[in-house]
Design a protein around this motif. Structure first.
Motif, PDB file in Angstrom:
ATOM      1  N   VAL A 268       0.924  -1.721   0.046  1.00 36.80           N
ATOM      2  CA  VAL A 268      -0.005   0.114  -0.229  1.00 36.80           C
ATOM      3  C   VAL A 268       0.543   1.035   0.066  1.00 36.80           C
ATOM      4  N   VAL A 269       2.399   1.119  -0.196  1.00 41.89           N
ATOM      5  CA  VAL A 269       3.132   2.011  -0.167  1.00 41.89           C
ATOM      6  C   VAL A 269       3.688   2.296  -1.097  1.00 41.89           C
ATOM      7  N   ASP A 270       3.990   3.537  -1.807  1.00 43.64           N
ATOM      8  CA  ASP A 270       4.167   3.957  -3.498  1.00 43.64           C
ATOM      9  C   ASP A 270       5.629   3.479  -3.533  1.00 43.64           C
ATOM     10  N   TYR A 271       6.563   4.717  -2.149  1.00 42.41           N
ATOM     11  CA  TYR A 271       8.324   5.286  -2.414  1.00 42.41           C
ATOM     12  C   TYR A 271       8.387   4.760  -0.441  1.00 42.41           C
ATOM     13  N   PHE A 272       8.741   4.219  -0.499  1.00 44.19           N
ATOM     14  CA  PHE A 272       9.931   4.414   0.871  1.00 44.19           C
ATOM     15  C   PHE A 272      11.204   5.126   0.707  1.00 44.19           C
ATOM     16  N   ASN A 273      11.131   6.562   1.181  1.00 47.62           N
ATOM     17  CA  ASN A 273      12.306   7.892   1.278  1.00 47.62           C
ATOM     18  C   ASN A 273      13.415   7.384   2.463  1.00 47.62           C
ATOM     19  N   ILE A 274      14.545   6.432   2.847  1.00 53.72           N
ATOM     20  CA  ILE A 274      15.714   6.464   3.588  1.00 53.72           C
ATOM     21  C   ILE A 274      15.705   7.755   3.577  1.00 53.72           C
ATOM     22  N   MET A 275      16.217   8.039   5.034  1.00 47.43           N
ATOM     23  CA  MET A 275      16.997   9.633   5.239  1.00 47.43           C
ATOM     24  C   MET A 275      18.239   9.162   5.528  1.00 47.43           C
ATOM     25  N   THR A 276      18.720   9.032   4.649  1.00 44.49           N
ATOM     26  CA  THR A 276      20.471   8.467   4.838  1.00 44.49           C
ATOM     27  C   THR A 276      21.630  10.073   4.563  1.00 44.49           C
ATOM     28  N   TYR A 277      20.499  10.697   5.824  1.00 38.72           N
ATOM     29  CA  TYR A 277      22.105  11.641   5.739  1.00 38.72           C
ATOM     30  C   TYR A 277      22.240  11.962   7.599  1.00 38.72           C
ATOM     31  N   ASP A 278      22.859  12.952   7.946  1.00 37.45           N
ATOM     32  CA  ASP A 278      23.094  13.421   9.349  1.00 37.45           C
ATOM     33  C   ASP A 278      23.444  12.377   9.908  1.00 37.45           C
ATOM     34  N   TYR A 279      25.172  11.819   9.480  1.00 40.63           N
ATOM     35  CA  TYR A 279      25.387  10.459  10.302  1.00 40.63           C
ATOM     36  C   TYR A 279      26.402  11.126  11.549  1.00 40.63           C
ATOM     37  N   THR A 280      26.444  11.943  11.102  1.00 39.96           N
ATOM     38  CA  THR A 280      27.794  12.181  11.925  1.00 39.96           C
ATOM     39  C   THR A 280      26.969  13.397  13.356  1.00 39.96           C
ATOM     40  N   THR A 281      27.086  13.448  14.173  1.00 40.67           N
ATOM     41  CA  THR A 281      25.805  14.145  15.212  1.00 40.67           C
ATOM     42  C   THR A 281      26.492  14.793  16.459  1.00 40.67           C
ATOM     43  N   GLY A 282      28.316  14.461  16.856  1.00 37.20           N
ATOM     44  CA  GLY A 282      29.047  15.130  17.779  1.00 37.20           C
ATOM     45  C   GLY A 282      29.816  16.144  17.476  1.00 37.20           C
ATOM     46  N   PRO A 283      30.094  16.790  18.044  1.00 34.18           N
ATOM     47  CA  PRO A 283      31.158  18.100  18.125  1.00 34.18           C
ATOM     48  C   PRO A 283      32.756  17.937  17.062  1.00 34.18           C
ATOM     49  N   SER A 284      33.209  16.409  16.804  1.00 40.68           N
ATOM     50  CA  SER A 284      34.244  16.322  15.493  1.00 40.68           C
ATOM     51  C   SER A 284      34.007  16.621  14.706  1.00 40.68           C
ATOM     52  N   PRO A 285      34.660  16.814  13.526  1.00 39.49           N
ATOM     53  CA  PRO A 285      33.830  16.858  12.684  1.00 39.49           C
ATOM     54  C   PRO A 285      34.201  15.843  11.464  1.00 39.49           C
ATOM     55  N   GLY A 286      32.858  15.877  11.046  1.00 41.96           N
ATOM     56  CA  GLY A 286      32.460  13.960  10.582  1.00 41.96           C
ATOM     57  C   GLY A 286      31.758  14.128   8.877  1.00 41.96           C
ATOM     58  N   PRO A 287      31.535  13.507   8.901  1.00 48.04           N
ATOM     59  CA  PRO A 287      30.729  13.183   7.056  1.00 48.04           C
ATOM     60  C   PRO A 287      29.373  13.423   7.230  1.00 48.04           C
ATOM     61  N   VAL A 288      28.730  14.375   6.501  1.00 47.02           N
ATOM     62  CA  VAL A 288      26.947  13.927   6.437  1.00 47.02           C
ATOM     63  C   VAL A 288      26.567  13.052   6.154  1.00 47.02           C
ATOM     64  N   SER A 289      26.209  11.606   5.027  1.00 43.28           N
ATOM     65  CA  SER A 289      26.416  11.352   4.509  1.00 43.28           C
ATOM     66  C   SER A 289      27.323  10.107   4.409  1.00 43.28           C
ATOM     67  N   PRO A 290      28.028   9.421   4.229  1.00 44.40           N
ATOM     68  CA  PRO A 290      29.457   9.013   4.313  1.00 44.40           C
ATOM     69  C   PRO A 290      28.658   7.463   2.673  1.00 44.40           C
ATOM     70  N   ALA A 291      29.234   7.237   2.075  1.00 51.19           N
ATOM     71  CA  ALA A 291      28.297   6.080   0.892  1.00 51.19           C
ATOM     72  C   ALA A 291      28.819   4.993   0.990  1.00 51.19           C
ATOM     73  N   SER A 292      29.379   4.753   2.021  1.00 50.69           N
ATOM     74  CA  SER A 292      29.564   2.997   2.269  1.00 50.69           C
ATOM     75  C   SER A 292      28.695   2.666   2.830  1.00 50.69           C
ATOM     76  N   TRP A 293      28.144   3.835   4.261  1.00 49.29           N
ATOM     77  CA  TRP A 293      26.707   3.416   5.600  1.00 49.29           C
ATOM     78  C   TRP A 293      25.464   4.206   3.769  1.00 49.29           C
ATOM     79  N   ILE A 294      25.746   4.383   3.386  1.00 46.54           N
ATOM     80  CA  ILE A 294      24.208   4.657   2.531  1.00 46.54           C
ATOM     81  C   ILE A 294      24.172   3.362   1.831  1.00 46.54           C
ATOM     82  N   THR A 295      24.917   2.321   1.020  1.00 49.68           N
ATOM     83  CA  THR A 295      25.023   1.235   0.975  1.00 49.68           C
ATOM     84  C   THR A 295      24.337   0.883   0.940  1.00 49.68           C
TER      85      THR A 295
END
Length: 410
Positions: A268-295
């Protein structure tokens, strides 16, 4: 420390295999085959440097292949030049399904949807909220409805689907208990939503409820979504469901929405939108959406699915980044195009950039204390290639946050 989280080695191998040409048969839910990408525009080396390094953005623009839409070696002139801050490719050049969100607080997205409508299959204006006030369910955000804009978007692309987001906003525990107390209360809400969609020039909705109710009310919320999706289908209206990424930054499943949950809602659902971003949440700089994690996140749901089922997943693509200050022990602050361009203008030739090979994102060094992870044409191109190889579409959050020239790739 530039990189946060653990990269799963197997996932990285799968990712690199996909990007160098693994053959995954796909059945896209649309046909854009007559609109091919200019090969000169996408030429490149798949975006992986052998050794990540800082480069100076003051390099000569003449040394860069100007025919490449997504150069890996950035230079200052290109980042700020007129040819890289405007949309030069107005027709659709990407074959997978593209959902674009438009928000009232980033008005540029309205123009992108209106003037570049052929690039999108689904446009979701973020207008409405479902609220429970004094025991009654009501809709908020009605004042944001823009009928003339909808007409202009459809004039640009008659085939585009307008699917506004409907956010279950501000529901307390007692409100949710009342909603899920019985079949009659859920049926009443479903009927109210369906009638609302039918009364407006919409083609369906993006219903954001699972992220709001959390684990405690997930099962009854899924029951409501199943009821809603069935009712919408009776009127040939679409339902898109946003989902959090299924994996934590360490690669372990959060088990919020499982493969079994997908199978339950899939009819009954046409599309599922996966929010593959906001990977890094702490104070140290880190990627928003690393490609291997997306995969890994996409394969979590799709690895055993036929192509036609994979195509119903939309991979989240962020048009925003995060800014970190080394002299402040606080989480990164979201940054959008205007703020990013201000930093480029301020530091100009002193800006340095690092290509994060594992994440496949660019990290910008502005002065001694500011670091910014922000998408670039190159990082977006790689994600679009990845989505194509995985056989999924993409969902952009949101059209008004990024640099204009990002849309050259869609």
């Amino acid at each position: 420390m530039f990189f946060s989280g653990q990269m799963n080695c197997c996932s990285l191998i799968v990712l690199l295999t996909l990007l160098v040409g693994a053959n995954i048969s796909t059945i896209a839910p649309k046909n854009k085959s007559s609109k091919k990408v200019n090969k000169a525009s996408t030429a490149g080396n798949n975006g992986v440097k052998k050794e990540p390094k800082f480069t100076n953005l003051a390099g000569s623009a003449a040394e860069t292949q100007t025919s490449k839409l997504a150069p890996e070696d950035l230079c200052f002139e290109e980042m700020l030049g007129q040819n890289m801050t405007s949309v030069t490719v107005r027709e659709s050049v990407y074959d997978q399904t593209v959902l674009g969100y438009v928000t009232p607080w980033h008005n540029k997205g309205y123009d992108h949807a209106k003037f570049l409508g052929s690039k999108f299959d689904l446009i979701s204006p973020v207008w409405y909220q479902v609220r429970r006030l004094n025991g009654k369910v009501e809709f908020g955000g009605l004042q944001d409805t823009d009928y003339s804009w909808i007409q202009e978007v459809r004039a640009s692309n008659p085939a585009v689907k307008i699917v506004p987001r409907l956010l279950f906003d501000g529901w307390k525990a007692h409100d949710l208990s009342a909603l899920f107390s019985g079949e009659m209360s859920q049926t009443a809400v479903v009927e109210k939503i369906v009638n609302f969609v039918k009364e407006h020039p919409f083609d369906g909705i993006v219903c954001e409820i699972l992220l709001q109710v959390g684990y405690s009310y997930k099962l009854p919320a899924m029951h409501l979504l199943a009821h809603l999706g069935g009712a919408l289908k009776q009127h040939r209206l679409q339902l898109i469901v946003p989902l959090p990424a299924p994996l934590r930054s360490d690669g372990t499943p959060n088990m919020f929405f499982t493969v079994d949950d997908f199978k339950r809602l899939s009819p009954v659902v046409d599309y599922f939108n996966i929010m593959t971003y906001d990977y890094t949440t702490g104070p140290s700089p880190g990627p928003v959406s690393p490609a291997s994690w997306i995969t890994s996140c996409i394969l979590f749901y799709t690895k055993d699915l036929p192509a036609v089922e994979r195509s119903r997943f939309l991979m989240g693509v962020n048009f925003y980044g995060y800014k970190y200050k080394s002299n402040q022990n606080t989480p990164g602050e979201p940054i959008i195009a205007n703020g990013f361009l201000e930093l480029l203008n301020k530091y100009n030739s002193k800006t340095k950039v690092l290509w994060d090979e594992n994440a496949m994102e660019h990290l910008f060094q502005f002065g001694p204390n500011e670091k910014v992870y922000f998408p670039t044409l190159h990082s977006i191109k790689l994600r679009l290639q990845l989505a194509e190889k995985l056989g999924v579409g993409v969902g952009i959050w949101d059209l008004g946050q990024g640099l204009d020239h990002f849309l050259n790739l869609f």
